[in-house]
Scaffold this motif. Sequence first.
Motif, PDB file in Angstrom:
ATOM      1  N   GLY A 105       1.405 -15.813 -34.443  1.00  0.00           N
ATOM      2  CA  GLY A 105       1.838 -14.408 -34.439  1.00  0.00           C
ATOM      3  C   GLY A 105       2.381 -13.988 -33.092  1.00  0.00           C
ATOM      4  N   ALA A 106       1.703 -14.434 -32.023  1.00  0.00           N
ATOM      5  CA  ALA A 106       2.171 -14.093 -30.685  1.00  0.00           C
ATOM      6  C   ALA A 106       3.554 -14.672 -30.456  1.00  0.00           C
ATOM      7  CB  ALA A 106       1.195 -14.635 -29.645  1.00  0.00           C
ATOM      8  N   LEU A 107       3.744 -15.884 -30.946  1.00  0.00           N
ATOM      9  CA  LEU A 107       5.043 -16.550 -30.810  1.00  0.00           C
ATOM     10  C   LEU A 107       6.133 -15.745 -31.487  1.00  0.00           C
ATOM     11  CD1 LEU A 107       6.158 -19.438 -30.032  1.00  0.00           C
ATOM     12  CD2 LEU A 107       6.056 -19.873 -32.428  1.00  0.00           C
ATOM     13  N   VAL A 108       5.891 -15.339 -32.740  1.00  0.00           N
ATOM     14  CA  VAL A 108       6.941 -14.639 -33.486  1.00  0.00           C
ATOM     15  C   VAL A 108       7.227 -13.279 -32.869  1.00  0.00           C
ATOM     16  CG1 VAL A 108       7.602 -13.702 -35.726  1.00  0.00           C
ATOM     17  CG2 VAL A 108       6.381 -15.852 -35.597  1.00  0.00           C
ATOM     18  N   THR A 109       6.175 -12.551 -32.473  1.00  0.00           N
ATOM     19  CA  THR A 109       6.423 -11.216 -31.923  1.00  0.00           C
ATOM     20  C   THR A 109       7.157 -11.312 -30.581  1.00  0.00           C
ATOM     21  OG1 THR A 109       4.147 -11.274 -31.136  1.00  0.00           O
ATOM     22  CG2 THR A 109       4.595  -9.935 -33.063  1.00  0.00           C
ATOM     23  N   GLN A 110       6.821 -12.329 -29.793  1.00  0.00           N
ATOM     24  CA  GLN A 110       7.539 -12.470 -28.533  1.00  0.00           C
ATOM     25  C   GLN A 110       9.000 -12.795 -28.773  1.00  0.00           C
ATOM     26  OE1 GLN A 110       6.050 -11.759 -25.603  1.00  0.00           O
ATOM     27  NE2 GLN A 110       8.133 -11.800 -24.835  1.00  0.00           N
ATOM     28  N   LEU A 111       9.268 -13.658 -29.755  1.00  0.00           N
ATOM     29  CA  LEU A 111      10.659 -13.970 -30.093  1.00  0.00           C
ATOM     30  C   LEU A 111      11.384 -12.704 -30.542  1.00  0.00           C
ATOM     31  CD1 LEU A 111      10.489 -17.344 -32.036  1.00  0.00           C
ATOM     32  CD2 LEU A 111      11.575 -16.932 -29.855  1.00  0.00           C
ATOM     33  N   CYS A 112      10.694 -11.861 -31.333  1.00  0.00           N
ATOM     34  CA  CYS A 112      11.340 -10.628 -31.793  1.00  0.00           C
ATOM     35  C   CYS A 112      11.677  -9.732 -30.607  1.00  0.00           C
ATOM     36  CB  CYS A 112      10.413  -9.861 -32.744  1.00  0.00           C
ATOM     37  SG  CYS A 112      10.253 -10.644 -34.341  1.00  0.00           S
ATOM     38  N   LYS A 113      10.755  -9.653 -29.655  1.00  0.00           N
ATOM     39  CA  LYS A 113      11.029  -8.830 -28.477  1.00  0.00           C
ATOM     40  C   LYS A 113      12.199  -9.395 -27.693  1.00  0.00           C
ATOM     41  CE  LYS A 113       6.508  -6.908 -27.314  1.00  0.00           C
ATOM     42  NZ  LYS A 113       5.447  -7.909 -27.462  1.00  0.00           N
ATOM     43  N   ASP A 114      12.204 -10.737 -27.542  1.00  0.00           N
ATOM     44  CA  ASP A 114      13.256 -11.350 -26.725  1.00  0.00           C
ATOM     45  C   ASP A 114      14.625 -11.241 -27.379  1.00  0.00           C
ATOM     46  OD1 ASP A 114      11.202 -14.123 -25.510  1.00  0.00           O
ATOM     47  OD2 ASP A 114      11.442 -12.053 -24.817  1.00  0.00           O
ATOM     48  N   TYR A 115      14.720 -11.467 -28.678  1.00  0.00           N
ATOM     49  CA  TYR A 115      16.031 -11.529 -29.306  1.00  0.00           C
ATOM     50  C   TYR A 115      16.446 -10.232 -29.997  1.00  0.00           C
ATOM     51  CZ  TYR A 115      16.166 -16.474 -28.301  1.00  0.00           C
ATOM     52  OH  TYR A 115      16.214 -17.687 -27.658  1.00  0.00           O
ATOM     53  N   GLU A 116      15.471  -9.428 -30.456  1.00  0.00           N
ATOM     54  CA  GLU A 116      15.744  -8.125 -31.085  1.00  0.00           C
ATOM     55  C   GLU A 116      16.650  -8.203 -32.297  1.00  0.00           C
ATOM     56  OE1 GLU A 116      16.943  -5.128 -28.345  1.00  0.00           O
ATOM     57  OE2 GLU A 116      15.369  -5.655 -26.918  1.00  0.00           O
ATOM     58  N   ASN A 117      16.768  -9.380 -32.882  1.00  0.00           N
ATOM     59  CA  ASN A 117      17.678  -9.539 -34.007  1.00  0.00           C
ATOM     60  C   ASN A 117      17.023 -10.556 -34.942  1.00  0.00           C
ATOM     61  OD1 ASN A 117      19.588 -10.591 -35.728  1.00  0.00           O
ATOM     62  ND2 ASN A 117      21.217 -10.653 -34.215  1.00  0.00           N
ATOM     63  N   ASP A 118      16.728 -10.118 -36.166  1.00  0.00           N
ATOM     64  CA  ASP A 118      15.962 -10.976 -37.079  1.00  0.00           C
ATOM     65  C   ASP A 118      16.635 -12.305 -37.362  1.00  0.00           C
ATOM     66  OD1 ASP A 118      14.512  -8.371 -39.209  1.00  0.00           O
ATOM     67  OD2 ASP A 118      14.016  -9.095 -37.211  1.00  0.00           O
ATOM     68  N   GLU A 119      17.957 -12.281 -37.516  1.00  0.00           N
ATOM     69  CA  GLU A 119      18.676 -13.519 -37.823  1.00  0.00           C
ATOM     70  C   GLU A 119      18.503 -14.526 -36.698  1.00  0.00           C
ATOM     71  OE1 GLU A 119      19.128 -13.461 -41.200  1.00  0.00           O
ATOM     72  OE2 GLU A 119      20.081 -15.187 -40.249  1.00  0.00           O
ATOM     73  N   GLU A 120      18.599 -14.017 -35.476  1.00  0.00           N
ATOM     74  CA  GLU A 120      18.459 -14.882 -34.313  1.00  0.00           C
ATOM     75  C   GLU A 120      17.053 -15.454 -34.245  1.00  0.00           C
ATOM     76  OE1 GLU A 120      21.113 -15.673 -32.579  1.00  0.00           O
ATOM     77  OE2 GLU A 120      19.786 -17.008 -31.468  1.00  0.00           O
ATOM     78  N   VAL A 121      16.066 -14.606 -34.541  1.00  0.00           N
ATOM     79  CA  VAL A 121      14.679 -15.081 -34.506  1.00  0.00           C
ATOM     80  C   VAL A 121      14.485 -16.155 -35.570  1.00  0.00           C
ATOM     81  CG1 VAL A 121      12.271 -14.425 -34.835  1.00  0.00           C
ATOM     82  CG2 VAL A 121      13.794 -12.911 -33.613  1.00  0.00           C
TER      83      VAL A 121
END
Lengths: 180, 219
Positions: free
Chosen positions: A24-40
């Motif tokens: 979960g920490a991994l996914v939320t950090q990716l969301c913060k970093d990329y801010e774009n679901d497709e990119e995540v």
Amino acid sequence: MSRQSNRTTDSKKMNSELFTLTYGALVTQLCKDYENDEEVNKQLDKMGYNIGVRLIEDFLARSTIGRCQDFRETADVIAKVAFKMYLGITPSVTNWSPAGDEFSLILENNPLVDFVELPDNHNTLIYSNLLCGVLRGALEMVQMAVDVRFAQDTLRGDNVTEIRMKFIKRIEENLPAGDE
Amino acid sequence: MVIFSVYVVNKAGGLIYQYDNYVPRAEAEKTFSYPLDLVLKHHDEKVVVSFGQRDGIRVGHAVLSINGVDVMGKNTAEGKDILEYLKDATNYPVSIRFGRARLSSNEKLMLASMFHSLFAIGSQLSPEVGSSGIEMLETDVFKLHCFQTLTGIKFIVLADPRQSGIDALLRKIYEIYSDFALKNPFYSLEMPIRCELFDQNLKSSLEVAEKAGNFGAGS
């Protein structure tokens, strides 16, 4: 054959909640970093791919499974041996296409998404996309090109989680010797 | 019962790991006076004995050290050509150590890729369809065992012909590789393996295999 390694029934138990939290920490950090679901989704797939290419050797070293003769055998091995070994669940294999090159894995429960709810602003996020990358990477190392995607996801309101796997082709470059 | 060495070859045929477990037995150090009764010649960047076998010094042995100082290829440690040095009477008496030259790492790389190709030929020569590649190569002094994984990595073990349990050892090495090399995130696939933990665990599993003589129930 020789005695199995004493690590196949792994005596090192890890708290599965720690695993869920880590993912979960991994996914939320990716969301913060990329801010774009497709990119995540893409990044999760890439990360999964890197895991898959290494995990396959671990899988082959610990199980004594030989080369699968066809895609059906592959599906069975993935569902009954691999998922059991690594996630402790046994998905069912269903929805075979008439040509026998596509099937679905139905997961009743997904250990990655215990306690997880997707908020409304992330409704195109494929939370467990790492699994798709893992499957793709692992099969590529045994000379199978496959396309893996989520057809249904309990996080997005469906009843079950369904992963659809399609066989694309056999990878002929760099075949290990002795494999025709 | 000894396991001599372990080689790991990647999918493309490149050597990614090599470990030698043996100590060369045949080495002889002798003091010589002028003139030298052995005939030496240059061979492959080394100086080897071409004629004059005696006292444990055989034809083909290379000059390993002069007066206790290791030589560097064709030259002494100071950079003088060995054959010139030995033609000079003022340098005698001289103590020379001869022995079977160890393979250099370049030579090992070449031999590994050659084996990779031979392995493929093994399966192509087969009269039956679906044959594996070369699994064992036997000489009177050693047996080479090879195990290729489904992903194309080859694990090669050179051992004493009487050593048993090599199949199980090969699988154990595969497990050690999948643990200590692959699970190390800083190790890139297909690259030379430089992981301490891999070395340590490999050495201890070789020790276990040698002591047991019979590692597991394998052949």
